[in-house]
Design an enzyme around this catalytic site. Structure first.
Site, PDB file in Angstrom:
ATOM      1  N   TYR A   1     -10.034 -13.268  -8.568  1.00 50.27           N
ATOM      2  CA  TYR A   1     -11.010 -14.047  -9.868  1.00 50.27           C
ATOM      3  C   TYR A   1     -11.068 -15.002 -10.545  1.00 50.27           C
ATOM      4  O   TYR A   1     -12.584 -15.734 -11.274  1.00 50.27           O
ATOM      5  CB  TYR A   1     -11.187 -12.536 -11.240  1.00 50.27           C
TER       6      TYR A   1
ATOM      7  N   LYS B   1      -1.426  -8.108   1.610  1.00 41.92           N
ATOM      8  CA  LYS B   1      -2.759  -9.050   2.698  1.00 41.92           C
ATOM      9  C   LYS B   1      -1.517 -10.389   3.520  1.00 41.92           C
ATOM     10  O   LYS B   1      -2.234 -11.172   3.412  1.00 41.92           O
ATOM     11  CB  LYS B   1      -3.831  -9.325   2.356  1.00 41.92           C
TER      12      LYS B   1
ATOM     13  N   ASP C   1      -5.363  -2.985   2.857  1.00 48.16           N
ATOM     14  CA  ASP C   1      -6.037  -2.014   3.922  1.00 48.16           C
ATOM     15  C   ASP C   1      -5.571  -0.564   4.168  1.00 48.16           C
ATOM     16  O   ASP C   1      -6.312   0.248   3.733  1.00 48.16           O
ATOM     17  CB  ASP C   1      -6.676  -2.305   5.248  1.00 48.16           C
TER      18      ASP C   1
ATOM     19  N   ASP D   1      -8.221  -3.687  -8.115  1.00 44.24           N
ATOM     20  CA  ASP D   1      -9.865  -3.778  -9.189  1.00 44.24           C
ATOM     21  C   ASP D   1      -9.975  -2.555  -8.149  1.00 44.24           C
ATOM     22  O   ASP D   1     -11.178  -1.287  -8.638  1.00 44.24           O
ATOM     23  CB  ASP D   1     -10.396  -4.793  -8.851  1.00 44.24           C
TER      24      ASP D   1
ATOM     25  N   ASP E   1     -10.346   2.217  -8.797  1.00 44.35           N
ATOM     26  CA  ASP E   1     -11.875   2.662  -8.519  1.00 44.35           C
ATOM     27  C   ASP E   1     -11.614   3.711  -7.085  1.00 44.35           C
ATOM     28  O   ASP E   1     -11.718   5.295  -7.421  1.00 44.35           O
ATOM     29  CB  ASP E   1     -12.950   1.799  -8.039  1.00 44.35           C
TER      30      ASP E   1
END
Ligand code: NAD
Length: 360
Positions: A140, A192, A224, A248, A252
């Site tokens: 971000y 990752k 993942d 983020d 969700d």
């Protein structure tokens, strides 16, 4: 007197914040907690009036407040503005300026909603995890972040940067371990590492920091795989510690474990006053219809009482009231189970929670 900055923002923001304020006023009287509320303008509403998503007046209000209650920002009318002048920039700037680097997103299933989730009840019964999202670094905020011409002038090139320092990882990891110590003592660090250099540093620093917390069991997981495990076996998770963008997206996804994104609150903590907001956006598709679920914002107000005011009993009273309202079968549209529940609007849901709040 505790000063709370109230920033409703855009879209459904004013509707959901109104209900959270009713609830805070009720607990303020019931538990004798003196609160004052001061409104600030932010996001698209601030762009329209002042040409900037975070006017100086709002910055000053937030800097000097004891805590901030935030609705949501953004909407289609501001979508064509350049990225650095969009409503969301107001929120990002506020998080950065106040040093709010730790974003706590508890994902706890209210038992009456077990059939409101699209997932099977045997998978989600008892889900109780917390996504700890790093909030002021990562993809971000990393520089460079720009769109410019390609070196050969044949088109454009866009760059985002995922960068972390040891210090940024260490401080968020410490918060994660401290939270895990007070919960079920398990922390999953999500990265990752097979592709990203920033993840290699992240994993190394988290592993090193874990030595300060021998009572917490640390595991690592690729992002993942984590997105899959959250659906396959969500009860395996306690605290999930992760990078800004990963957090983020994963939170969700986790919203669907508990029925709706309208059920997930958050607290952003760090150096300045805590900021409390639902994890969802301004939901312009349902704004002004009295259908938005205010419970994520009301639960965020409970987090405000818990983390900024250290008033655990008032926070629990709100959560218990929500449980009772859901148990009695009241539902907003997003969590409606036809045939098993009574549909209520935004304001009525807020009123019901207020009515059910009691001293323990
Ligand atoms: P969103 O979270 O606003 O909405 C996604 C979907 O979920 C929509 O269909 C919406 O109606 C529904 N929804 C969201 N909250 C709900 C609630 N409480 N009750 C019932 N239904 C709910 O995400 P989006 O549509 O991708 O974004 C809309 C705007 O919000 C965009 O401008 C985006 O940039 C902004 N946004 C702001 C924030 C923030 O202020 N923190 C966060 C995310 C998105």
């Amino acid at each position: 007197m505790t000063r709370i900055a109230v920033l409703p923002g855009d879209g459904v923001g004013p509707e959901i914040v109104r209900e959270a304020l009713k609830v805070l006023q009720r607990v303020s009287r019931l538990f004798d907690i003196p609160l004052t509320f001061e409104d600030g303008i932010v996001g698209g509403a601030a762009i329209d009036r002042y040409g900037t998503p975070l006017p100086l007046e709002t910055r000053n209000l937030c800097r000097t407040a004891d805590a901030i209650l935030f609705g949501a920002v953004g909407g289609p009318q501001w979508d064509n503005l350049p990225v650095d002048r969009r409503p969301e920039r107001g929120l990002l700037a506020l998080r950065k300026e106040l040093g709010l680097y730790a974003n706590l997103r508890p994902v706890k299933l209210f038992a009456p909603l077990v059939d409101a989730s699209p997932l099977k009840r045997e998978v989600i019964t008892g889900v109780d995890l917390l996504v700890l999202r790093e909030l002021t670094g990562g993809l971000y905020f990393g520089e460079p972040k720009e769109i410019g011409p390609t070196p050969d002038g044949k088109g454009e090139r866009a760059i985002d940067t995922l960068s972390y320092t040891t210090c940024e990882i260490e401080r968020i990891a410490r918060i994660g371990f401290q939270i895990a110590e007070r919960r079920r003592k398990r922390l999953t660090s999500v990265d990752k590492v097979n592709v990203l250099a920033s993840s290699q540093l992240w994993r190394r620093v988290v592993t090193e920091t874990a030595k300060e917390f021998p009572g917490v069991e640390l595991s690592h997981m690729l992002v993942d795989n984590c997105s899959m495990q959250l659906i396959r076996d969500p009860r395996r998770f306690d605290v999930v510690l992760t990078e800004n963008t990963f957090g983020d997206i994963l939170s969700d996804e986790a919203a669907m474990l508990v029925g709706s994104i309208g059920m997930l609150p958050s607290a952003s903590l760090g150096e300045g006053p805590g900021l409390y907001e639902p994890i969802h956006g301004s939901a312009p598709d349902i704004a002004g219809q009295d259908t938005v679920n205010p419970l994520a914002t009301i639960l965020s107000a409970a987090m405000l009482l818990r983390y900024s005011l250290h008033h655990e009993s008032a926070a629990t009273a709100i959560e218990t009231a929500i449980d009772r309202v859901l148990e009695a079968g009241h539902r907003t549209l997003d969590i409606m189970q036809p045939g098993h529940a009574v549909l209520v609007g935004t304001a009525q849901m807020g009123n019901l929670v207020v009515e059910h709040i009691a001293r323990g």
